[in-house]
Design an enzyme around this catalytic site. Sequence first.
Site, mmCIF file in Angstrom:
data_model
loop_
_atom_site.group_PDB
_atom_site.id
_atom_site.type_symbol
_atom_site.label_atom_id
_atom_site.label_comp_id
_atom_site.label_asym_id
_atom_site.label_seq_id
_atom_site.Cartn_x
_atom_site.Cartn_y
_atom_site.Cartn_z
ATOM 1 N N CYS A 2 1.367 -0.981 -0.333
ATOM 2 C CA CYS A 2 -0.014 0.189 -0.140
ATOM 3 C C CYS A 2 0.907 1.060 0.135
ATOM 4 O O CYS A 2 1.680 1.531 -0.091
ATOM 5 C CB CYS A 2 -0.533 -0.056 1.291
ATOM 6 S SG CYS A 2 -2.296 -1.586 1.322
ATOM 7 N N ARG A 27 3.243 0.016 -5.349
ATOM 8 C CA ARG A 27 3.047 -0.354 -4.364
ATOM 9 C C ARG A 27 1.846 -1.750 -4.067
ATOM 10 O O ARG A 27 1.332 -2.026 -2.979
ATOM 11 C CB ARG A 27 3.111 0.572 -3.142
ATOM 12 C CG ARG A 27 4.546 0.894 -2.780
ATOM 13 C CD ARG A 27 4.280 2.286 -2.265
ATOM 14 N NE ARG A 27 4.341 1.579 -0.146
ATOM 15 C CZ ARG A 27 5.312 2.123 0.164
ATOM 16 N NH1 ARG A 27 6.244 2.171 -0.414
ATOM 17 N NH2 ARG A 27 5.604 0.566 1.091
ATOM 18 N N TRP A 77 -2.839 -2.270 -1.284
ATOM 19 C CA TRP A 77 -2.748 -4.041 -2.042
ATOM 20 C C TRP A 77 -3.461 -4.505 -0.945
ATOM 21 O O TRP A 77 -2.770 -4.561 0.060
ATOM 22 C CB TRP A 77 -1.519 -4.015 -1.703
ATOM 23 C CG TRP A 77 -1.097 -5.350 -2.028
ATOM 24 C CD1 TRP A 77 -0.682 -5.902 -3.802
ATOM 25 C CD2 TRP A 77 -0.499 -6.115 -1.338
ATOM 26 N NE1 TRP A 77 -0.221 -7.598 -3.733
ATOM 27 C CE2 TRP A 77 -0.490 -7.885 -1.678
ATOM 28 C CE3 TRP A 77 -0.720 -7.128 0.635
ATOM 29 C CZ2 TRP A 77 0.361 -9.307 -1.915
ATOM 30 C CZ3 TRP A 77 -0.094 -7.881 0.336
ATOM 31 C CH2 TRP A 77 -0.481 -9.386 -0.820
ATOM 32 N N ASN A 103 -1.166 1.774 5.586
ATOM 33 C CA ASN A 103 0.544 0.528 5.076
ATOM 34 C C ASN A 103 0.823 0.136 5.731
ATOM 35 O O ASN A 103 1.312 0.153 7.349
ATOM 36 C CB ASN A 103 1.122 0.978 4.889
ATOM 37 C CG ASN A 103 2.329 0.460 4.045
ATOM 38 O OD1 ASN A 103 2.240 -0.450 3.832
ATOM 39 N ND2 ASN A 103 3.186 0.967 3.870
ATOM 40 N N GLY A 104 0.664 -1.569 6.281
ATOM 41 C CA GLY A 104 0.891 -2.134 7.065
ATOM 42 C C GLY A 104 -0.577 -3.143 7.526
ATOM 43 O O GLY A 104 -0.770 -3.402 6.855
ATOM 44 N N GLU A 487 13.960 -19.241 -11.884
ATOM 45 C CA GLU A 487 13.856 -17.353 -11.157
ATOM 46 C C GLU A 487 12.800 -17.524 -13.232
ATOM 47 O O GLU A 487 11.711 -16.362 -13.177
ATOM 48 C CB GLU A 487 15.200 -16.779 -12.118
ATOM 49 C CG GLU A 487 14.635 -15.000 -11.993
ATOM 50 C CD GLU A 487 13.979 -14.379 -11.572
ATOM 51 O OE1 GLU A 487 13.469 -14.604 -10.539
ATOM 52 O OE2 GLU A 487 13.656 -13.107 -12.054
ATOM 53 N N LYS A 491 9.264 -15.560 -13.513
ATOM 54 C CA LYS A 491 9.032 -14.771 -14.286
ATOM 55 C C LYS A 491 7.582 -15.644 -14.835
ATOM 56 O O LYS A 491 6.825 -14.106 -15.491
ATOM 57 C CB LYS A 491 10.144 -14.560 -15.213
ATOM 58 C CG LYS A 491 10.993 -13.703 -15.033
ATOM 59 C CD LYS A 491 10.986 -12.186 -14.723
ATOM 60 C CE LYS A 491 10.580 -11.680 -13.380
ATOM 61 N NZ LYS A 491 10.801 -11.705 -13.021
ATOM 62 N N GLU A 494 4.248 -15.042 -12.917
ATOM 63 C CA GLU A 494 3.866 -13.954 -12.436
ATOM 64 C C GLU A 494 2.746 -12.788 -13.112
ATOM 65 O O GLU A 494 2.352 -11.996 -13.089
ATOM 66 C CB GLU A 494 4.573 -13.089 -11.632
ATOM 67 C CG GLU A 494 6.085 -13.124 -11.999
ATOM 68 C CD GLU A 494 7.538 -12.062 -11.124
ATOM 69 O OE1 GLU A 494 8.103 -11.387 -11.036
ATOM 70 O OE2 GLU A 494 6.524 -11.242 -10.057
ATOM 71 N N HIS A 510 12.464 -37.959 -8.999
ATOM 72 C CA HIS A 510 12.450 -38.552 -7.390
ATOM 73 C C HIS A 510 10.919 -37.793 -7.497
ATOM 74 O O HIS A 510 10.331 -37.910 -6.337
ATOM 75 C CB HIS A 510 13.062 -37.817 -6.910
ATOM 76 C CG HIS A 510 15.053 -38.411 -7.369
ATOM 77 N ND1 HIS A 510 14.857 -39.507 -6.455
ATOM 78 C CD2 HIS A 510 15.698 -37.721 -7.434
ATOM 79 C CE1 HIS A 510 16.811 -39.633 -6.884
ATOM 80 N NE2 HIS A 510 16.467 -39.105 -7.384
ATOM 81 N N LYS A 609 4.988 -4.347 -6.025
ATOM 82 C CA LYS A 609 6.541 -4.190 -6.655
ATOM 83 C C LYS A 609 7.226 -4.221 -5.375
ATOM 84 O O LYS A 609 8.003 -4.473 -4.773
ATOM 85 C CB LYS A 609 6.713 -3.126 -7.205
ATOM 86 C CG LYS A 609 7.839 -2.489 -7.716
ATOM 87 C CD LYS A 609 8.288 -3.474 -8.814
ATOM 88 C CE LYS A 609 9.850 -3.652 -9.232
ATOM 89 N NZ LYS A 609 10.412 -4.387 -9.835
HETATM 90 O O1 M6R Z 1 12.141 -5.422 -3.167
HETATM 91 P P1 M6R Z 1 12.976 -6.751 -3.697
HETATM 92 O O2 M6R Z 1 13.752 -7.496 -3.907
HETATM 93 O O3 M6R Z 1 13.004 -6.902 -1.824
HETATM 94 O O4 M6R Z 1 11.056 -7.497 -3.147
HETATM 95 C C1 M6R Z 1 11.280 -9.504 -3.230
HETATM 96 C C2 M6R Z 1 10.152 -10.089 -4.171
HETATM 97 O O5 M6R Z 1 9.392 -9.501 -3.620
HETATM 98 C C3 M6R Z 1 10.541 -9.308 -5.894
HETATM 99 O O6 M6R Z 1 11.348 -10.074 -6.275
HETATM 100 C C4 M6R Z 1 9.395 -10.354 -6.208
HETATM 101 O O7 M6R Z 1 9.457 -11.513 -6.543
HETATM 102 C C5 M6R Z 1 9.568 -9.564 -7.651
HETATM 103 N N1 M6R Z 1 7.864 -9.278 -8.102
HETATM 104 C C6 M6R Z 1 9.689 -10.434 -8.762
HETATM 105 O O8 M6R Z 1 9.414 -10.203 -10.161
#
Ligand code: M6R
Length: 614
Positions: A2, A27, A77, A103-104, A487, A491, A494, A510, A609
Amino acid sequence: MCGIVGYVGHKPVVDILLDGLAQLEYRGYDSSGIAVKCSDSIKVYKAEGKLANLRDELSFHAYELSKSTMGIGHIRWATHGAPTVINAHPHTCNCGNLVIVHNGIIENYKELKAELEAKGCIFKSQTDTESVAHLVASIYAEVKDLTKAVHLATQKIQGAYALCIMHNDEPNKIVATKRNAPLVIGLGENEFYIASDVPAFIKHTKRAIYLEDNQVATLTPDKLIIEDENSAKIEPKVELLPWESVALSKMGYKHFMLKEIHEQPDIIRNILVGKLKTSDSEIELNEVNLTKETLKNLNRIQVIACGTSLHAAMIGKYIIENFCSIPVDVEASSEYIYRKTVTDKHTLVIGVSQSGETADTLTAIKQSKARGSHILIITNRPDSAMAREADSLLSVNAGIEVSVAATKSYIAQLTSFYLLALYMAEIKGTMKSDDLRNIKSEMLLLPQKIEQILSHKEEIQKCARKYSGTRDFIYIARGINYPTALEGALKLKEISYINATGYPAGELKHGPIAMLDETMPVLSILMKGSVYEKLLSNSEEAKARNARMIALTNSTDPKLDDLFDFIIRVPEVMELLSPLIAMIPLQLIAYYIAEFLGKDVDQPRNLAKSVTVE
Ligand code: M6R
């Protein structure tokens, strides 16, 4: 997560709040809302979904709001309660006199709610925040002083919060406070800004005060008072922000993600400048604030991170162990903080975070710092909360990353890990000089190789289109590229919502191999080197179960043509550096699949983000 923003001053407030919220959309974007002081009372406007919906809503009230010069805003959020208008902030007390943005997470909101309902408060939303609105309002009814009411309320609240509050009876005032969530105040001429992050007001002022936990700030147009938790006034430190206001533009690309992928060669170049000059010169890393003696004797490193940063950390472990012979543990911050860990003053703790604000990583860092460990932070935000905890700060300088899916910050984190590992290896004398020279000279060539991949995207696009109809996707790799598989899968899931998973290829047999049939794409990250043949066998095993085989490879071996239905070729690169090359096509595959499916690439559903809740 947020984002919150507030303004008291003499300028029309609505645009300031909306522009500020636009800068905080990273955010969250589940809903948004503002509360502004009008001539007779505070008015609240909210909308579900993206900020554009609130803008539309406000366009009907432009005239009546044009004279307002004070207000607070929020971009959400969702944590507690669905992303609806009712649950959108600002929240109000029953009589509507008090408005609040938060926020929180208020951890004891259920207890507070029960207590307040017993006193007659009626809750309208499913949020944790509303309990704070009623709580502060009920205390205010007795003490008739908003600042005092906020002080008293925070004694009853448990959890993490940044709060901005206004009250009809004290019409020229915003009262704000925070605990374990960011809040920064911008200082103008007879005006104050307040926000979760500096981009919200950087175009208006560069002078700022970072509020500390449990402090309470009272903002009026001509005065700012900050008190500690005992209500004693404090003299805050005013900082000059190292930020320029940048107009964020897609530069002709369809999405920020695609633009950010294309920035990667230059980002690597920028990181290497001054640190890695030639293959024969020593790595210069003045940012590492440890004596050579300490580095030589270092016998343990702990790396903590989340999400994409965690994957960078896993590759970091691989290379630090390989180059420096120091054992490295890597752990998701969210796991690290809830167990007995054994870091101490002999452990170097590395926190990796694009935003520098991720709540779990920040908590983990603070815990390790309290135990005496040296804290090295690798971040894209040198002004962040984590950076402020750092004993050594490696700023990765990738520039603002707008797309929620991290791409360029990952490559920048990896590049920084390579520099760090090489720097430590030189001090510890753990690498042969020929190996050092080879890896350095290859590093200097990386930007060109990535440019080569980016200029031949058509094959990757073709691949993305071919496999975009799939429900599931498997990525396999071994060794240093196992985190690349994780990773790549992250990608894809998400931004396209396809169920993608990365596996160490040797583990397939396994259990996961049971899922393979003629509908399942299996992408093998087949880079030449120590595990190439093994991975080839694992790919054969998958092929024997009729999986749809894709190779991402730097090999020209003709036998791959029979084994794989689709081959994406990348330039020659030594195995130890291959994660920096292999990741680029995987980012593009995820991007093009999501784009082909018509998904909201830069702002995928349910994500934010910056994740500032645990
Ligand atoms: O700001 P940070 O690198 O600490 O964030 C960590 C994760 O929230 C962030 O990498 C998230 O997984 C991304 N959406 C990946 O694309």
